[in-house]
Enzyme design. Structure first.
Site, PDB file in Angstrom:
ATOM      1  N   LYS A   1       0.981  24.141  35.238  1.00  0.00           N
ATOM      2  CA  LYS A   1       2.416  24.072  34.964  1.00  0.00           C
ATOM      3  C   LYS A   1       3.218  24.113  36.254  1.00  0.00           C
ATOM      4  CE  LYS A   1       2.005  27.220  31.740  1.00  0.00           C
ATOM      5  NZ  LYS A   1       2.278  28.225  30.698  1.00  0.00           N
TER       6      LYS A   1
ATOM      7  N   ARG B   1     -12.178  26.142  31.836  1.00  0.00           N
ATOM      8  CA  ARG B   1     -10.941  25.426  31.557  1.00  0.00           C
ATOM      9  C   ARG B   1     -11.192  23.928  31.621  1.00  0.00           C
ATOM     10  NH1 ARG B   1      -7.009  27.699  33.954  1.00  0.00           N
ATOM     11  NH2 ARG B   1      -5.555  26.035  34.317  1.00  0.00           N
TER      12      ARG B   1
ATOM     13  N   GLU C   1       2.354  31.304  28.050  1.00  0.00           N
ATOM     14  CA  GLU C   1       3.538  31.844  28.691  1.00  0.00           C
ATOM     15  C   GLU C   1       4.627  30.778  28.589  1.00  0.00           C
ATOM     16  OE1 GLU C   1       3.037  32.984  32.799  1.00  0.00           O
ATOM     17  OE2 GLU C   1       5.163  33.530  32.965  1.00  0.00           O
TER      18      GLU C   1
END
Ligand code: ATP
Ligand code: MG
Length: 564
Positions: A271, A261, A35
């Site tokens: 982020k 992850r 994104e």
């Protein structure tokens, strides 16, 4: 094809099986779907190496797709930085650069399809009511009072939503699945919301935007993605992913697989958190060398090869864990040890005058560029009467194990001569400002013909020839090894106030004149350093990438001990 001798991780095993059985028509097609709402970090590097790496190993394809469905947080400069970072890591998407926003029209048509099939409806509850109606993990949800709207009514409302007739939040489009489903994601999830916001690519064309869970499977299907890889937190979303693909006339049926992850010690990888560090000025920008972003690591001097090697070594699993930052630094050292030329630089200069060295004389001494790689050859380093040595390499009253320079003591200057300290010059406050030494002309090259030994070899530069430089040293940005463990504290309370130390003036040997921005060097005895873009014609700026000391072996040993 992957090396037949190394065991495959579970993702590679699935891919190998699918290719063998022909389940995906013999195809492998992955995607990396960031994104564009921030810069990429080392966690993304894991996903990039996995998706692009699989395509390389198995002869497949990998798309770069911007998942740009949230116009309020996304920007074109993030798109550009992401492209730069993926390329720098060494991967190539060829012609396959896509944007979820390219599919907005298809997504809209698919939404009409769901409405006509009685599988989606316009809901006019407020966001708060929707939350209340959803129920909890232990209690079922309640049907929305708008759930039984007719197809005609839904079509009318949804087209008017698109036409811009309603303000933000007035209605949403929801899938009609099951408000009592055990999986909350299946309790009539929202597919579309009204958002009167300009999009960085589609401008003002749309005022309704699809939710991630709706946009993602459709984008995967339209691109013919065979294996849609994402992190474990999406495992609970997979039933919705499948429901949408089963209920839409899509051209292809992708499958989603989840992997753990990357979490890393002393680091936050989100982020949302990284953007706070930037916006609140805790660091100098997204590419600050203390940031765990790809751009920060590039500026710090981490080579892409080392990051790829790190991703290989941590592997891909199905259980969350936390990887030591020291392993990444170990990979960096391992690569730079062979790749970075060695030079001499003095970070905290102490002036040394060789009283018996002829004034005005200069000798050029041969120095080895990298003992690990003889093909890197040698260079000539100027030597003269006035030198700079490292301040911490001298002690007026040396403790027992200090073998470096001290009054009346002899040491070796690397590639040069033995020198002996004969006088310590101090200022009025008693600070050492200069040393007077003698050199032994018989010891050229650093060896005494009479066989006498010294216990230390020091680096140095010639004062008249050295170039001034600024050197930036870094410590951990966060003081906690596992910031995620401190659930009740703001991670910003762990910011290390001493994470940056700027040294200026430092002195580097003249062979570094014109060193390119981004070039990486070993400063003998001091660590690996990289030329920063802040460098000017007059003064180079270096970032210390890592020190020479490598704690990884010790950490690994202690882990082995606790396991056995
Ligand atoms: P963040 O949590 O940092 O905001 P994100 O998941 O929201 O990251 P995206 O841009 O959506 O960021 O991520 C793009 C891809 O990178 C996704 O497929 C995501 O699963 C993957 N990814 C993100 N963070 C990690 C991580 N720490 N380890 C491995 N993969 C990751
Ligand atoms: Mg995300």
């Amino acid at each position: 094809m992957p090396d037949p001798d190394t065991p495959l991780d579970f993702i590679r095993q699935i891919v190998a099986d699918d290719l063998r059985s022909g389940k995906t028509g013999g195809r492998l097609h992955t995607r990396f779907p960031p994104e564009p709402n921030g810069y990429l970090h080392i966690g993304h590097a894991k996903a990039i190496c996995l998706n692009f790496g699989l395509a390389q190993e198995f002869g497949g394809l990998c798309n770069l797709r911007f998942d740009d469905t949230n116009p309020t947080k996304e920007e074109m400069r993030y798109v550009e930085s992401i492209k730069q970072d993926v390329r720098w890591l060494g991967f190539d998407w060829g012609e396959r650069l896509y944007y979820a926003s390219d599919y907005f029209e298809e997504m809209y048509q698919y939404a009409l399809h769901l409405i006509k099939a009685g599988k989606a409806y316009v809901c006019s509850l407020t966001p708060e009511e929707i939350r209340q109606y959803r129920g909890t993990l232990t209690t079922p949800g309640k049907n929305s009072p708008y759930r039984e709207r007719t197809v005609a009514e839904n079509l009318d409302l949804f087209t008017r939503m698109r036409a811009g007739e309603f303000p933000d939040g007035a209605h949403v489009l929801r899938a009609k699945i099951d408000m009592a489903a055990a999986n909350l994601n299946l309790r009539d999830p929202v597919l579309y919301r009204i958002l009167h916001a300009d999009h960085h690519r589609t401008g003002s064309r749309w005022c309704i935007y699809p939710m991630y869970d709706y946009a993602h499977p459709i984008s995967d299907a339209l691109e013919g993605i065979t294996h849609s890889l994402c992190t474990l937190e999406f495992e609970d979303h997979r039933p919705l992913y499948d429901w949408l693909l089963d209920n839409l006339p899509v051209p292809y049926r992708p499958r989603q697989y989840e992997f753990a992850r990357l979490n890393m010690t002393s680091t936050v990888l989100s982020k949302r958190k990284l953007i706070q560090l930037v916006q609140e000025g805790h660091v100098r920008g997204w590419d600050d060398p203390r940031m765990p972003t790809i751009s920060g690591m590039r500026r710090r001097g981490y080579p892409p090869e080392a990051i790829r090697n790190f991703c290989d070594r941590i592997g891909v699993g199905k259980k969350d864990n936390i990887v030591e930052l020291e392993l990444l630094e170990h990979c960096v050292r391992e690569f730079l040890n062979r790749a970075a030329p060695r030079v001499m630089a003095v970070l905290r200069p102490l002036k040394v005058v060789l009283t018996n060295y002829p004034e005005g004389q200069v000798e050029y001494l041969e120095a080895i560029n990298n003992p690990e790689d003889p093909t890197m050859g040698t260079r000539l380093v100027p030597f003269s009467r006035v030198l700079y040595l490292e301040r911490e390499d001298f002690m007026e009253e040396p403790p027992k194990k200090f073998y470096r320079l001290a009054p009346d003591r002899e040491v070796r200057l690397r590639y040069a001569y033995f020198i002996k300290c004969v006088e310590v010059v101090k200022d009025r406050e008693g600070n050492v400002v200069e040393l007077h030494c003698t050199y032994d002309p018989e010891t050229k090259g650093g060896y005494a013909p009479d066989g006498r030994q010294v216990k230390a070899t020091l680096h140095w530069v010639s004062a008249a020839h050295a170039l001034p430089a600024e050197v930036r040293l870094y410590e951990r940005l966060l003081t906690k090894v596992n910031p995620a463990e401190e659930k009740n504290a703001d991670f910003k309370s762990f910011i290390n106030p001493h994470s940056l130390m700027v040294l200026n003036p430092c002195w580097v040997e003249p062979s570094l004149a014109g060193a390119a921005v981004g070039s990486r060097w070993q400063f003998e005895r001091l660590g690996y350093f990289c030329v920063d873009p802040d460098s000017t014609d007059g003064a180079l700026v270096f970032n210390r990438t890592v020190t020479l000391k490598d704690p990884w072996a010790r950490i690994k040993r202690s882990q082995l001990n606790t396991k056995s």
